[in-house]
Design an enzyme around this catalytic site. Structure first.
Site, PDB file in Angstrom:
ATOM      1  N   GLU A 120      12.575  -8.838   2.677  1.00  0.00           N
ATOM      2  CA  GLU A 120      11.476  -7.859   2.674  1.00  0.00           C
ATOM      3  C   GLU A 120      10.204  -8.556   3.185  1.00  0.00           C
ATOM      4  O   GLU A 120      10.004  -9.748   2.918  1.00  0.00           O
ATOM      5  CB  GLU A 120      11.253  -7.398   1.227  1.00  0.00           C
ATOM      6  CG  GLU A 120      10.058  -6.491   1.002  1.00  0.00           C
ATOM      7  CD  GLU A 120       9.725  -6.336  -0.490  1.00  0.00           C
ATOM      8  OE1 GLU A 120       9.747  -7.348  -1.232  1.00  0.00           O
ATOM      9  OE2 GLU A 120       9.435  -5.208  -0.904  1.00  0.00           O
ATOM     10  N   ASN A 147       6.186   0.060   3.342  1.00  0.00           N
ATOM     11  CA  ASN A 147       6.982  -1.169   3.216  1.00  0.00           C
ATOM     12  C   ASN A 147       8.356  -0.821   3.794  1.00  0.00           C
ATOM     13  O   ASN A 147       9.103  -0.042   3.199  1.00  0.00           O
ATOM     14  CB  ASN A 147       7.068  -1.566   1.737  1.00  0.00           C
ATOM     15  CG  ASN A 147       7.708  -2.924   1.542  1.00  0.00           C
ATOM     16  OD1 ASN A 147       8.404  -3.425   2.423  1.00  0.00           O
ATOM     17  ND2 ASN A 147       7.486  -3.511   0.378  1.00  0.00           N
ATOM     18  N   LYS A 164      10.443   1.933   1.806  1.00  0.00           N
ATOM     19  CA  LYS A 164      10.697   1.665   0.379  1.00  0.00           C
ATOM     20  C   LYS A 164      10.250   2.823  -0.510  1.00  0.00           C
ATOM     21  O   LYS A 164       9.113   3.304  -0.402  1.00  0.00           O
ATOM     22  CB  LYS A 164       9.954   0.378  -0.003  1.00  0.00           C
ATOM     23  CG  LYS A 164      10.230  -0.153  -1.392  1.00  0.00           C
ATOM     24  CD  LYS A 164       9.553  -1.512  -1.535  1.00  0.00           C
ATOM     25  CE  LYS A 164       9.761  -2.153  -2.882  1.00  0.00           C
ATOM     26  NZ  LYS A 164       9.127  -3.486  -2.958  1.00  0.00           N
ATOM     27  N   GLU A 168       1.535  -3.266  -4.708  1.00  0.00           N
ATOM     28  CA  GLU A 168       2.316  -2.441  -3.764  1.00  0.00           C
ATOM     29  C   GLU A 168       1.937  -0.962  -3.878  1.00  0.00           C
ATOM     30  O   GLU A 168       1.938  -0.241  -2.885  1.00  0.00           O
ATOM     31  CB  GLU A 168       3.809  -2.625  -3.997  1.00  0.00           C
ATOM     32  CG  GLU A 168       4.309  -3.962  -3.512  1.00  0.00           C
ATOM     33  CD  GLU A 168       5.818  -3.990  -3.386  1.00  0.00           C
ATOM     34  OE1 GLU A 168       6.376  -3.192  -2.617  1.00  0.00           O
ATOM     35  OE2 GLU A 168       6.437  -4.819  -4.084  1.00  0.00           O
ATOM     36  N   CYS A 208      13.897  -4.507  -2.148  1.00  0.00           N
ATOM     37  CA  CYS A 208      13.451  -5.200  -3.355  1.00  0.00           C
ATOM     38  C   CYS A 208      13.574  -4.388  -4.642  1.00  0.00           C
ATOM     39  O   CYS A 208      14.659  -4.239  -5.170  1.00  0.00           O
ATOM     40  CB  CYS A 208      12.028  -5.716  -3.166  1.00  0.00           C
ATOM     41  SG  CYS A 208      11.663  -6.993  -4.384  1.00  0.00           S
ATOM     42  N   ASN A 235      11.253  -9.847  -2.394  1.00  0.00           N
ATOM     43  CA  ASN A 235      10.279 -10.890  -2.773  1.00  0.00           C
ATOM     44  C   ASN A 235      10.084 -10.712  -4.269  1.00  0.00           C
ATOM     45  O   ASN A 235       9.431  -9.755  -4.695  1.00  0.00           O
ATOM     46  CB  ASN A 235       8.915 -10.630  -2.131  1.00  0.00           C
ATOM     47  CG  ASN A 235       8.822 -11.008  -0.675  1.00  0.00           C
ATOM     48  OD1 ASN A 235       8.320 -12.060  -0.325  1.00  0.00           O
ATOM     49  ND2 ASN A 235       9.294 -10.121   0.185  1.00  0.00           N
TER      50      ASN A 235
HETATM   51  N1  CDT Z   1       8.698  -6.814  -3.974  1.00  0.00           N
HETATM   52  C1  CDT Z   1       9.144  -6.269  -5.123  1.00  0.00           C
HETATM   53  O1  CDT Z   1       9.477  -5.108  -5.187  1.00  0.00           O
HETATM   54  N2  CDT Z   1       9.120  -7.093  -6.187  1.00  0.00           N
HETATM   55  C2  CDT Z   1       9.433  -6.622  -7.497  1.00  0.00           C
HETATM   56  C3  CDT Z   1       8.661  -7.406  -8.489  1.00  0.00           C
HETATM   57  C4  CDT Z   1       8.631  -6.699  -9.755  1.00  0.00           C
HETATM   58  S1  CDT Z   1       7.320  -7.185 -10.769  1.00  0.00           S
HETATM   59  C5  CDT Z   1       6.066  -6.093 -10.361  1.00  0.00           C
HETATM   60  C6  CDT Z   1      10.913  -6.683  -7.831  1.00  0.00           C
HETATM   61  O2  CDT Z   1      11.418  -5.716  -8.410  1.00  0.00           O
HETATM   62  O3  CDT Z   1      11.566  -7.704  -7.610  1.00  0.00           O
END
Ligand code: CDT
Length: 321
Positions: A47, A110, A127, A146, A171, A196
């Site tokens: 991502e 995204n 996303k 985000e 993600c 990420n």
């Molecule tokens: N990039 C992304 O979606 N990261 C989220 C972090 C969660 S904490 C706010 C994930 O679900 O891995």
């Protein structure tokens, strides 16, 4: 004749803010070369794979926010990756921040794309599940904005590509059963997911030690319960002072992990995936046409959660007699 697809994990280590897109694309091309050398037909990148994970910062200057976004794809910086993919006959999945033009206005998504072995974009996904928060929350060690910087996408389609039925997610989507099930209902055979994921989750720090476990748990459950391959790829390591998990892996429809990255840097790993292995699950335990009971699932689409209706309005509380 089994339908084999050789799929590579194109895990990235950190991208610092000062790193140029040209430098990052050179790293992606290097991973693609490595994948091609061991017979890959498709490589999956993370991502937001072209820049550092900028939602960790509260940025007020709109021009500065937009500097992390792509206005077109391919563009000058990414063209070498498209050219290399076409030359080697290796398709790819790539996540990036997209600045779209809609009815004369700019909209930020995204986004991920699927590019076939001839270098053509064959699918785009935006996303749906945007995690984190919208406003600056200075109590956090770092932000996860985000919800501020992106507009949610509209849903999950599937695409006939690479000899099978392919889907994409990004993600946080991988933690939600609905992501896989909506694609499962369209016969998906392989779901590609870039991520990420910081090790530290500010609202729930007690979960930090479980971050790798939850990553794999979600993708294994999604694969097994829908009889599909799942390919999850991280941007990992210490990026601008924030440590993110690695753990990129390929999960079979059995729920078993068949390939996994071992480091938190740029790393390629590969598996030969038999797309026909999906049908063993799709025709037995998870034969949806035979076994699902949609009449019992109404709340899934009627409600957003325990207290809100799907449109976000409060549910009426029934008084107790
Ligand atoms: N990039 C992304 O979606 N990261 C989220 C972090 C969660 S904490 C706010 C994930 O679900 O891995």
């Amino acid at each position: 004749m089994p339908r084999y697809l050789n799929v590579a994990l194109g895990q990235l280590g950190p991208i610092q803010r000062a790193d140029s897109r040209t430098q990052v694309v050179a790293r992606l091309c290097d991973l693609m070369h490595q994948a091609h050398a061991v017979g890959a037909q498709l490589i999956v990148f993370p991502e937001l794979a072209l820049t550092t994970f900028f939602p960790r910062w509260y940025i007020e200057d709109e021009a500065e926010v937009n500097s992390f976004f792509e206005r077109s794809m391919p563009n000058t910086a990414t063209q070498p990756l498209f050219d290399l993919g076409r030359k080697l006959g290796v398709g790819f999945y790539l996540g990036y921040a997209e600045l779209a033009q809609e009815a004369g206005a700019e909209v930020r998504y995204n986004t991920s794309i699927m590019v076939d072995r001839s270098g053509q974009i064959v699918a785009k996904y935006r996303k749906v599940h945007l995690p984190g928060h919208r406003e600056h929350e200075p109590w956090r060690r770092f932000q996860h904005l985000e919800k501020r910087y992106f507009t949610p996408g509209s849903g999950w389609g599937v695409t006939q590509a690479f000899g099978g039925v392919m889907g994409m997610a990004l993600c946080n989507d991988r933690r939600w059963a609905e992501t896989y099930r909506v694609m499962g209902l369209q016969g998906v055979e392989m779901v590609l997911i870039g991520y990420n994921t910081p090790v530290h989750n500010a609202p729930a720090p007690a979960h930090d030690d479980l971050s790798l476990f939850h990553n794999q748990l979600s993708m294994q459950a999604g694969a097994y319960q829908n009889g599909t391959w799942v390919v999850g790829v991280a941007k990992a390591g210490m990026e601008e002072g924030v440590d993110s998990i690695g753990g990129s892996c390929i999960v079979a429809p059995s729920g078993e992990v068949v390939a996994r990255c071992l480091t938190k840097g740029d790393e390629m790993a590969i598996a030969r995936c038999d797309l026909d292995f999906c049908s063993v699950y799709k025709r037995t335990t998870f034969d949806f046409d035979l076994h699902r009971q949609p009449h019992a699932y109404g709340l899934i689409t009627e409600r957003k959660g325990e207290t809100l209706a799907a449109d976000g309005s409060p549910l009426r509380v029934l008084s107790q007699a």
